[in-house]
Scaffold this motif. Structure first.
Motif, PDB file in Angstrom:
ATOM      1  N   GLU A 188       0.820  -1.223   0.000  1.00  0.00           N
ATOM      2  CA  GLU A 188       0.000   0.000   0.000  1.00  0.00           C
ATOM      3  C   GLU A 188       0.846   1.261   0.000  1.00  0.00           C
ATOM      4  O   GLU A 188       1.835   1.364   0.725  1.00  0.00           O
ATOM      5  N   LYS A 231      -8.835  -1.082  -2.987  1.00  0.00           N
ATOM      6  CA  LYS A 231      -9.745  -1.648  -1.993  1.00  0.00           C
ATOM      7  C   LYS A 231     -11.002  -0.791  -1.871  1.00  0.00           C
ATOM      8  O   LYS A 231     -10.953   0.425  -2.041  1.00  0.00           O
ATOM      9  N   GLU A 322      -3.882 -12.472   5.641  1.00  0.00           N
ATOM     10  CA  GLU A 322      -2.612 -12.096   6.272  1.00  0.00           C
ATOM     11  C   GLU A 322      -2.011 -13.242   7.097  1.00  0.00           C
ATOM     12  O   GLU A 322      -2.725 -13.968   7.791  1.00  0.00           O
TER      13      GLU A 322
HETATM   14  C1  PEP Z   1      -4.535  -3.592   4.425  1.00  0.00           C
HETATM   15  O1  PEP Z   1      -4.904  -4.205   3.410  1.00  0.00           O
HETATM   16  O2  PEP Z   1      -3.396  -3.683   4.892  1.00  0.00           O
HETATM   17  C2  PEP Z   1      -5.483  -2.735   5.110  1.00  0.00           C
HETATM   18  C3  PEP Z   1      -5.117  -1.870   6.028  1.00  0.00           C
HETATM   19  O3  PEP Z   1      -6.761  -2.959   4.747  1.00  0.00           O
HETATM   20  P1  PEP Z   1      -7.939  -1.899   4.444  1.00  0.00           P
HETATM   21  O4  PEP Z   1      -7.321  -0.770   3.691  1.00  0.00           O
HETATM   22  O5  PEP Z   1      -8.881  -2.702   3.627  1.00  0.00           O
HETATM   23  O6  PEP Z   1      -8.493  -1.530   5.774  1.00  0.00           O
END
Ligand code: PEP
Ligand code: MN
Length: 358
Positions: A188, A231, A322
């Motif tokens: 991310e 996401k 995870e």
């Molecule tokens: C992630 O995928 O690490 C995460 C924090 O998920 P989200 O952005 O879906 O909350």
């Protein structure tokens, strides 16, 4: 009133109804033409000044028997319906829509071709904590032939006092481990400024739920040549989600994977509510591959396997979860990460489940 007279009046009403219908449809066609013209010119669909002028003109000629308010109401409804007509036409032209592009988009990541009908896994620790931690997870993944390694270097945390991630150091660890074991890095990025630097280390840029409507970030990842895993926002509707993907594709990047990660509802039994029907809807409405993140949607280790099965059964292209070598001491999401033996069992179960699906 004779029954003949009544029947004549009713016939007359029926004729007028048909005339109104014909006029309404004629009006609708003109409205669609105006919509096309506005699209070409890039102007706004809704024009309140124009609507006010139209309404004033109508009321100027109105002389009963209906109340002014009734006439206003009827025409407001007609105006609203027209706007909706234009909206539908706009919707049809979204670049992410199946209407615009009927074939599935294949997202190429390393040696993998996501969206080709083979169901895959994206796995890894919530946060990158150390080289050794990432390496242990990657080696376990390698045993199962998995190549999509995901870990967070920049963590968007609810509290500013929680672990925020290792930043560039984390990106370097991911790259080093991935190169060592022959994998691709999914991670991310939270700000547009970090995108360029990340290109050096990353194979897929993840845009997290909290950033689904960070339009500047969407535009930035839309203008680079790297696949994007987008996401769904915490409370985003499917339409908002699709529009977020449109921001990316409209900048030239069609290498997008959509990820359902649960939405906020009143239900407290899970961290979020996994909207499983979003998967076939997104597959129907768009040409993009769809992933399901079972970790963040459920927030519960005991639900990872059944929800992953549901995701595979309903046609998800990817399942994300995870894994941490020692979840009890993980710096984030310690409750829902699997340890390595649990991960092995998870993948084995899902591989045999997949075999039964075909
Ligand atoms: C992630 O995928 O690490 C995460 C924090 O998920 P989200 O952005 O879906 O909350
Ligand atoms: Mn996490």
């Amino acid at each position: 009133m004779s029954s003949q007279h009544l029947s004549n009046l009713r016939d007359r009403i029926d004729q007028i109804n048909l005339q109104i219908l014909e006029l309404l449809n004629e009006r609708g066609k003109i409205v669609q033409e105006i919509g096309e013209e506005k699209k070409k010119q890039g102007t706004n669909r809704f024009d309140p000044v124009r609507e006010r002028e139209s309404l004033d003109l109508i009321l100027k000629y109105h002389d009963g028997p209906y109340e002014v308010s009734t006439i206003k109401h009827i025409f407001k409804e007609i105006f609203k319906a027209s706007l909706e007509l234009q909206e539908t036409d706009y919707e049809k032209t979204l670049l992410v829509s199946r209407k615009a592009h009927p074939e599935n988009t294949i997202v190429k990541v390393g040696t993998e071709t996501i969206g080709d009908g083979v169901q895959r896994f994206i796995m890894g620790p919530c946060a990158v904590e150390s080289y050794e931690q990432v390496r242990q997870v990657a080696l376990a993944m390698k045993e199962h032939g998995l190549t999509l390694l995901r870990g967070g270097a920049y963590k968007p945390r609810t509290s500013p006092y929680d672990f925020q991630g290792l930043g560039v150091e984390g990106l370097k660890i991911l790259r080093e481990v991935a190169d060592e074991v022959g994998m691709s890095v999914v991670t991310e990025i939270v700000t547009p400024q970090d995108v360029e630097q990340a290109l050096e280390y990353v194979d897929v840029i993840q845009v997290g739920a909290r950033n689904m409507q960070n339009f500047e970030l969407l535009k930035t990842v839309g203008s680079v040549k790297k696949p994007v895993l987008l996401k769904r926002g915490l409370s985003a509707t499917i339409s908002e989600f699709i529009n977020a993907a449109e921001y990316i594709i409209s900048r030239g990047n069609n290498q997008i994977i959509l990820c359902e990660r649960g939405i906020r509802t009143y239900e407290k039994a899970t961290r979020n509510t996994l909207d499983i029907s979003a998967v076939p809807i997104l597959k129907k409405e768009t040409h993009l591959p769809v992933a399901v993140d079972v970790t963040h949607s459920t927030g519960r280790r005991d639900l990872l396997l059944p929800t992953a099965k549901a995701a595979l059964a309903i046609g998800a292209d990817l399942v994300m979860a995870e894994v941490h070598p020692d979840p009890a001491v993980a710096l984030s999401d310690s409750l829902q990460q699997m340890d390595i033996p649990q991960f092995n069992e998870f993948i084995n179960e899902l591989e045999s489940f997949k075999a039964k699906l075909v």
